[in-house]
Design an enzyme around this catalytic site. Structure first.
Site, short mmCIF file in Angstrom:
data_model
loop_
_atom_site.label_atom_id
_atom_site.label_comp_id
_atom_site.label_asym_id
_atom_site.label_seq_id
_atom_site.Cartn_x
_atom_site.Cartn_y
_atom_site.Cartn_z
N LYS A 35 -3.00 10.88 -4.40
CA LYS A 35 -3.32 9.59 -5.03
C LYS A 35 -4.65 9.70 -5.77
CE LYS A 35 -3.77 4.68 -3.67
NZ LYS A 35 -3.72 3.77 -2.51
N SER B 162 -0.33 0.12 -2.74
CA SER B 162 -0.87 0.61 -3.99
C SER B 162 -0.56 2.08 -4.27
CB SER B 162 -2.39 0.41 -3.99
OG SER B 162 -2.98 1.15 -2.94
N SER C 196 -0.86 0.19 2.08
CA SER C 196 -0.55 0.90 0.83
C SER C 196 0.13 2.24 0.98
CB SER C 196 -1.81 1.07 -0.01
OG SER C 196 -2.09 -0.14 -0.65
#
Ligand code: GLN
Length: 486
Positions: free
Chosen positions: A73, A148, A172
């Protein structure tokens, strides 16, 4: 795609090279990125170079992740790559160091192939808050992948990589894992170093793991867990053999707690049916199902959005155009430069949260909001402690609905925040959790079940998830996947 242990052993035996393995992963990622937008950067050159080093290494058979391609990420620092956090304000930022989790992955032979798209500063549940356009759900391109960490979830779901890292501040990792049909694991607070993870809500943030199977998630958690002198909030708690523990049977008398109140209003009918079926599956496995209550869970969303925004408003104060990344042009003075940089650099959701967080921390309102929220947080922690006197783990849905359509909730922040209703409690209390695929909706969209455990119960979570996966393997593949790209 093969499991991580199969891949590493075929590389160790020389049946396959790390280079070929990494190359096919990169090729699929490059091909599918036009439709998925899962990667913000793919490091073809660096990854292939690293794969060659592993092929030449005499100790490759001792490296637990030798030649395994991994996606990261874009809010976790990898030396030489970007770390935009899905934000314009950090767009040009390239950190000069590796996060501890990255150092450990690399040492274990893992090959970082790129940085994945995410909601700006990890704030969101749909990826619609990324400054670089949303990630698409590989099961249905008109739907969100969750957030997310949507890019990491989509990359694993589409078979581009066997594993990826995300961050979980309020869900997330687990929420996008559920919406994309993969495993998403959030460890106990303090299990994985946050050094090099860009801070959002420091008392809530943990790095988490995406994989297609429990065994693969355990293999990754194994190498990145443990105390780190760079992060004083990591705990000096021994790291068990997660891989070995995963395979063990659930002991006789194993108890799963279910809160009926959490299966009430607001839960999609198909999700409810899938969860009821999962409960039956566990019962068939000899697990005792016990009723539990989490009386303060109904306040969790409110508490989370006070504490997370308060911490975010402080953590994001550092983006001022001086220290990192983007700086606005044509600002006549210092204050104008700060203002213009933050105005142009941050998106709407980040601004909303900075304002909310600043407000709840302000002198006149601190007691009414922030302090009150901290008190309810303590009660919630107590709820979990009480519940775990009656059961080994708690089972809930991961999300109230399967993947929703783009645009459906983006103009209604409160509706968006309700996606996190089942996940935020784990972050507020610091306990670990895992999302496991447990079926498809009538529209062919994945549904996830969540297991939550007491502090340091990672092994038990893996064991219980593995037991479920063994009798109910999730073999469906999304329409968009690496094989369709080949
Ligand atoms: N969706 C939640 C939020 O918007 C959780 C985010 C996260 O875990 N990073 O804050």
């Amino acid at each position: 795609m093969e499991s991580i242990p199969n891949l590493t052993s075929s590389i160790a035996r020389g049946e396959q090279t790390a280079r070929a393995n990494v190359e096919s992963s990169i090729k699929a990622a490059e091909n599918l990125n036009k439709s998925l937008n899962a990667f913000l950067q793919i490091d073809r050159e660096g990854a292939l170079q690293r794969a060659d080093e592993i092929d030449k290494s005499p100790s490759k058979d001792t490296l637990p992740l030798a030649g395994i391609p991994i996606a990261i990420k874009d809010n976790i620092c990898v030396r030489g790559m970007q770390a935009s956090c899905g934000s314009r304000i950090l767009g040009p930022y390239h950190p000069p160091y590796n996060a501890t989790a990255i150092e450990r992955l690399i040492k274990a032979g893992g090959v970082i192939i790129g940085k994945t798209n995410c909601d700006e500063f990890a704030m969101g549940s749909s990826n619609e808050n990324s400054a670089f356009g949303p990630v698409k759900n590989p099961w249905d391109l008109t739907r969100v992948p969750g957030g997310s960490s949507g890019g990491s979830a989509a990359a694993v779901a589409a078979g581009l990589v066997p594993a990826a890292l995300g961050s979980d501040t309020g869900g997330s990792v687990r929420q996008p894992a559920a919406l994309c049909g993969v495993i998403g694991f959030k460890p106990t607070y303090g299990r994985i170093s946050r050094y090099g993870l860009v801070a959002f809500g420091s008392s809530l943030d943990q790095i988490g793991v995406f994989a297609r199977t429990t065994g693969d998630a355990a293999a990754v958690l194994q190498v990145i867990s443990g105390r780190d002198s760079h992060d004083a909030t990591t705990a000096d708690v021994p790291v068990p053999n997660y891989i070995g523990e995963t395979e063990k049977n659930l002991e006789k008398g194993f108890r799963l707690g279910v809160s009926r109140a959490l299966l009430g209003e607001g839960l999609d009918e198909e999700v409810r049916a899938a969860i009821e079926k999962a409960i039956e599956t566990y019962r068939d496995l000899g697990v005792e199902i016990v009723d539990i209550e989490l009386p303060h869970a109904k306040y969790a969303i409110a508490v989370y959005y006070i504490i997370a925004t308060a911490e975010a408003s402080s953590n994001l104060a550092r983006y001022d155009g001086v220290r990192y990344g983007f700086r606005a042009e044509d600002a006549p003075g210092l204050r104008d430069m700060y203002r213009k940089t933050r105005n142009e650099g941050f998106g709407a959701e980040v601004k909303r949260r900075i304002m909310l967080g600043t407000y709840v921390l302000s002198a006149g309102y601190y007691d009414a909001y922030y302090l009150k929220a901290q008190k309810v947080r303590a009660l919630l922690r107590q709820d979990f402690a009480n519940a775990f006197k009656r059961c080994d783990l708690i089972l809930t849905p991961t999300t109230p609905t399967p993947a929703f359509r783009f645009g459906e909730k983006v103009d209604d922040p409160l509706a968006m925040y309700l996606n996190d209703i089942y996940t935020v409690t784990a972050n507020l209390s610091g306990v670990p959790g895992i999302s496991v695929p447990c079926g498809l909706s009538s529209e062919g969209l994945p549904i996830g079940l969540q297991l939550l455990g007491p502090y340091w119960s990672e092994s038990t979570l893996f064991r219980a998830a593995h037991a479920y996966e063994t009798v109910n393997p999730f073999t469906a593949r999304p329409r968009i996947n690496a094989d369709s790209a080949a």
